[in-house]
Design a protein around this motif. Structure first.
Motif, PDB file in Angstrom:
ATOM      1  N   ILE A   1       7.599   5.206 -14.315  1.00 52.65           N
ATOM      2  CA  ILE A   1       7.433   3.993 -13.127  1.00 52.65           C
ATOM      3  C   ILE A   1       6.027   4.388 -12.478  1.00 52.65           C
ATOM      4  O   ILE A   1       6.130   5.565 -11.691  1.00 52.65           O
ATOM      5  CB  ILE A   1       8.612   4.083 -12.173  1.00 52.65           C
ATOM      6  N   GLY A   2       5.179   3.582 -12.133  1.00 48.61           N
ATOM      7  CA  GLY A   2       3.977   3.954 -11.499  1.00 48.61           C
ATOM      8  C   GLY A   2       3.384   2.969 -10.528  1.00 48.61           C
ATOM      9  O   GLY A   2       4.317   2.477  -9.926  1.00 48.61           O
ATOM     10  N   MET A   3       2.139   2.933 -10.162  1.00 49.96           N
ATOM     11  CA  MET A   3       1.860   2.265  -8.905  1.00 49.96           C
ATOM     12  C   MET A   3       2.292   0.964  -9.103  1.00 49.96           C
ATOM     13  O   MET A   3       2.464   0.158  -7.802  1.00 49.96           O
ATOM     14  CB  MET A   3       0.199   2.409  -8.877  1.00 49.96           C
ATOM     15  N   ARG A   4       1.994   0.134  -9.917  1.00 49.63           N
ATOM     16  CA  ARG A   4       2.510  -1.352  -9.786  1.00 49.63           C
ATOM     17  C   ARG A   4       3.624  -1.576  -9.748  1.00 49.63           C
ATOM     18  O   ARG A   4       4.147  -2.462  -8.776  1.00 49.63           O
ATOM     19  CB  ARG A   4       1.908  -2.001 -11.158  1.00 49.63           C
TER      20      ARG A   4
ATOM     21  N   THR B   1       4.095  15.963  -4.599  1.00 50.93           N
ATOM     22  CA  THR B   1       2.778  16.663  -4.953  1.00 50.93           C
ATOM     23  C   THR B   1       3.235  18.214  -5.054  1.00 50.93           C
ATOM     24  O   THR B   1       3.038  19.023  -5.930  1.00 50.93           O
ATOM     25  CB  THR B   1       1.607  16.263  -3.845  1.00 50.93           C
ATOM     26  N   TYR B   2       4.014  18.659  -3.864  1.00 55.17           N
ATOM     27  CA  TYR B   2       4.262  20.238  -3.645  1.00 55.17           C
ATOM     28  C   TYR B   2       5.652  20.469  -3.857  1.00 55.17           C
ATOM     29  O   TYR B   2       5.963  21.752  -3.892  1.00 55.17           O
ATOM     30  CB  TYR B   2       3.704  20.593  -2.477  1.00 55.17           C
TER      31      TYR B   2
ATOM     32  N   GLY C   1       3.479   5.428  -6.215  1.00 62.08           N
ATOM     33  CA  GLY C   1       3.083   5.163  -7.396  1.00 62.08           C
ATOM     34  C   GLY C   1       1.942   5.715  -8.129  1.00 62.08           C
ATOM     35  O   GLY C   1       2.132   6.276  -9.389  1.00 62.08           O
ATOM     36  N   ILE C   2       0.859   5.852  -7.373  1.00 66.41           N
ATOM     37  CA  ILE C   2      -0.213   6.732  -7.925  1.00 66.41           C
ATOM     38  C   ILE C   2      -0.008   8.071  -8.097  1.00 66.41           C
ATOM     39  O   ILE C   2      -0.112   8.611  -9.349  1.00 66.41           O
ATOM     40  CB  ILE C   2      -1.288   6.657  -6.798  1.00 66.41           C
ATOM     41  N   ASN C   3       0.780   8.873  -7.527  1.00 65.36           N
ATOM     42  CA  ASN C   3       1.314  10.046  -7.875  1.00 65.36           C
ATOM     43  C   ASN C   3       2.331   9.953  -9.039  1.00 65.36           C
ATOM     44  O   ASN C   3       1.971  10.926  -9.933  1.00 65.36           O
ATOM     45  CB  ASN C   3       2.075  10.613  -6.369  1.00 65.36           C
TER      46      ASN C   3
ATOM     47  N   LEU D   1       0.769  -1.224   0.025  1.00 62.20           N
ATOM     48  CA  LEU D   1      -0.008   0.060   0.172  1.00 62.20           C
ATOM     49  C   LEU D   1       0.818   1.281   0.081  1.00 62.20           C
ATOM     50  O   LEU D   1       0.652   2.362  -0.710  1.00 62.20           O
ATOM     51  CB  LEU D   1      -0.947   0.132   1.138  1.00 62.20           C
ATOM     52  N   ALA D   2       1.763   1.235   0.814  1.00 58.42           N
ATOM     53  CA  ALA D   2       2.898   2.390   0.803  1.00 58.42           C
ATOM     54  C   ALA D   2       3.546   2.759  -0.670  1.00 58.42           C
ATOM     55  O   ALA D   2       3.464   3.653  -1.170  1.00 58.42           O
ATOM     56  CB  ALA D   2       3.922   1.981   1.706  1.00 58.42           C
ATOM     57  N   GLY D   3       3.841   1.702  -1.217  1.00 56.78           N
ATOM     58  CA  GLY D   3       4.452   1.781  -2.727  1.00 56.78           C
ATOM     59  C   GLY D   3       3.505   1.900  -3.599  1.00 56.78           C
ATOM     60  O   GLY D   3       3.679   2.899  -4.529  1.00 56.78           O
TER      61      GLY D   3
END
Length: 167
Positions: free
Chosen positions: A43-46, A142-143, A33-35, A27-29
Motif C-alpha cells: 500500500i503506497g502513496m495513492r 522510518t526509525y 504513503g511515500i514512506n 497530503l498527510a496520507g
C-alpha cells in the motif's frame, strides 16, 4: 486587489476551509504513503492518500454543515464507522505464512488505519494533531524498526527470532 481577495474569502470561506481540510488530509496520507512506497510495501502513496481523503470527506459530509460546527454525537458516530470499516480493509493486507509463525502486513494494515485517522483529524480541522500525527507516523515508519531491534538486543532478546511477528 486586497478588497477582491477579502470579498472572495468572505463569500466562499466555508468552501475554502473545506478544500483546505481535504487537501490537508490528502497530503498527510501521501506523506505516510511515500514512506511505504520507498520500502516497497503493498500500500503506497495513492492508496493512503485516498484513505485519508475519504475519511475527511465522510467526516465533512456526515457532520452538521452550518459554519463548519459539528455536533459531537454525529462526529462520534462517523468516526466509529470509518475506523470500523478501515479495520476490515487493513485486515485484508495481513498474511500469515503457513510454514512459519510469521505474520506479514501488520505495519501496512496499521498505516491504513493511521491514514484514516489523519483524514479524520484534517476533516475536523485539527491541524496540529494532523501535522504532529503525520510527523510521528513518519518517524515510527522510518526509525521504528531499527530502534525496536536495538532495544530487543539491549534487553537480551533476538530481533531475528523466527516466531517474531514481522511486517
Amino acid at each position: 486587489m486586497e478588497q477582491w481577495a477579502f470579498w472572495l474569502w468572505e463569500e466562499y470561506s466555508d468552501q475554502i476551509e473545506i478544500s483546505l481540510r481535504l487537501l490537508g488530509a490528502a497530503l498527510a496520507g501521501m506523506a505516510v504513503g511515500i514512506n511505504r512506497d520507498i520500502h516497497n510495501k503493498p500500500i503506497g502513496m495513492r492508496t493512503l492518500a485516498l484513505v485519508s481523503l475519504g475519511s475527511a470527506i465522510v467526516i465533512l459530509s456526515g457532520s452538521i454543515y452550518e459554519g463548519l460546527h459539528f455536533g459531537q454525537d454525529a462526529v462520534s458516530r462517523v468516526v466509529q464507522g470509518i475506523l470500523t470499516g478501515l479495520g476490515f480493509l487493513g485486515a485484508g493486507v495481513i498474511l500469515r505464512d503457513r510454514n512459519h509463525m510469521q505474520v506479514h502486513g501488520l505495519t501496512t494494515a496499521a498505516t491504513v488505519w493511521i491514514a484514516a485517522s489523519l483524514g479524520v483529524t484534517a476533516g475536523l480541522g485539527a491541524w496540529f494533531i494532523t501535522v504532529a500525527g503525520t510527523l510521528a507516523t513518519l518517524f515510527l515508519l522510518t526509525y521504528g524498526k531499527s530502534l525496536e531491534d536495538r532495544l530487543v538486543r539491549f534487553f537480551g532478546g533476538n530481533p531475528e527470532a523466527e516466531d517474531k511477528l514481522e511486517e
